[in-house]
Design a protein around this motif. Sequence first.
Motif, PDB file in Angstrom:
ATOM      1  N   LEU A   1       0.781  -1.133   0.022  1.00 43.65           N
ATOM      2  CA  LEU A   1       0.156  -0.235  -0.002  1.00 43.65           C
ATOM      3  C   LEU A   1       0.811   1.101  -0.243  1.00 43.65           C
ATOM      4  N   THR A   2       2.055   1.146   0.401  1.00 42.15           N
ATOM      5  CA  THR A   2       3.000   2.319   0.347  1.00 42.15           C
ATOM      6  C   THR A   2       3.656   2.511  -1.020  1.00 42.15           C
ATOM      7  N   GLY A   3       3.453   1.486  -1.902  1.00 45.63           N
ATOM      8  CA  GLY A   3       4.033   1.640  -3.174  1.00 45.63           C
ATOM      9  C   GLY A   3       5.206   1.031  -3.421  1.00 45.63           C
ATOM     10  N   ARG A   4       5.745   0.346  -2.230  1.00 47.49           N
ATOM     11  CA  ARG A   4       7.244  -0.382  -2.157  1.00 47.49           C
ATOM     12  C   ARG A   4       6.855  -1.712  -2.941  1.00 47.49           C
ATOM     13  N   ILE A   5       7.980  -2.090  -3.921  1.00 52.92           N
ATOM     14  CA  ILE A   5       7.987  -3.544  -4.363  1.00 52.92           C
ATOM     15  C   ILE A   5       8.214  -4.707  -3.302  1.00 52.92           C
ATOM     16  N   VAL A   6       7.019  -5.504  -3.084  1.00 55.36           N
ATOM     17  CA  VAL A   6       7.504  -6.581  -2.313  1.00 55.36           C
ATOM     18  C   VAL A   6       7.600  -8.024  -3.149  1.00 55.36           C
ATOM     19  N   THR A   7       7.233  -8.100  -4.185  1.00 56.36           N
ATOM     20  CA  THR A   7       7.461  -8.958  -5.147  1.00 56.36           C
ATOM     21  C   THR A   7       7.991  -8.675  -6.566  1.00 56.36           C
ATOM     22  N   TRP A   8       9.237  -9.087  -6.860  1.00 56.38           N
ATOM     23  CA  TRP A   8       9.722  -8.620  -8.139  1.00 56.38           C
ATOM     24  C   TRP A   8       9.645 -10.330  -9.081  1.00 56.38           C
ATOM     25  N   ILE A   9       8.869  -9.909 -10.277  1.00 54.40           N
ATOM     26  CA  ILE A   9       8.546 -10.995 -10.885  1.00 54.40           C
ATOM     27  C   ILE A   9       9.335 -10.929 -12.442  1.00 54.40           C
ATOM     28  N   GLU A  10      10.362 -11.584 -12.530  1.00 55.34           N
ATOM     29  CA  GLU A  10      11.088 -11.374 -14.106  1.00 55.34           C
ATOM     30  C   GLU A  10      10.371 -12.377 -14.898  1.00 55.34           C
ATOM     31  N   VAL A  11      10.424 -12.362 -16.190  1.00 62.00           N
ATOM     32  CA  VAL A  11      10.102 -13.267 -17.133  1.00 62.00           C
ATOM     33  C   VAL A  11      11.079 -13.507 -18.288  1.00 62.00           C
ATOM     34  N   GLY A  12      11.490 -14.633 -18.299  1.00 63.46           N
ATOM     35  CA  GLY A  12      12.293 -14.978 -19.531  1.00 63.46           C
ATOM     36  C   GLY A  12      13.513 -15.516 -18.811  1.00 63.46           C
TER      37      GLY A  12
END
Length: 179
Positions: free
Chosen positions: A74-85
């Motif tokens: 809710l604060t805008g911080r990235i909690v999960t970074w999901i890469e593809v490829g």
Amino acid sequence: MAIGSTLHTFDVQLADTDRGVYDDYSLRVARHPSETDAYMLTRVLAYGLEFGEGIAFGGSVSDTEEPAVLVRDLTGRIVTWIEVGAPDAERLHHASRLAERTVVYTHRDPAKVMAPWADKRIHRAEDIRVHSFDPGFIDTVTPHLERRNTLTLTVTERVLYLDLNGTSLVTALHEHELG
């Protein structure tokens, strides 16, 4: 004159019994001219398999600041970074330092994707998970993509039952560790 992105829509029904997530949602996916159908489909599947509050598509294919898919609190911080490829080791190192959780979804051979990361400095490498599908699964699905799609994703005991525009396919969801 530059070629613009192609817009694809997906009306999704999600039933992920492994995580207890059930929802219906619509996605508008801009496919960059340099993006393959396999990459776009993997992005859409990663979105569904990680679906939850705060999930969104990241920047464009050429954007180095954000991943393909991400989850923000809710604060805008990235909690999960999901890469593809097949991201490089530096990108995973950056992602793992920035987010609580880092995952990769690949439509390629996971052993070949992970090989260049060996002996590279990656923050919390042991916590990063790489997810893949059965060999050839994505290539079997992509011919059924249209500009407007109906997609049903059902996950039970790490098996994905997919229905795309009336074509049903099944794949195991494989998880690989770096550490």
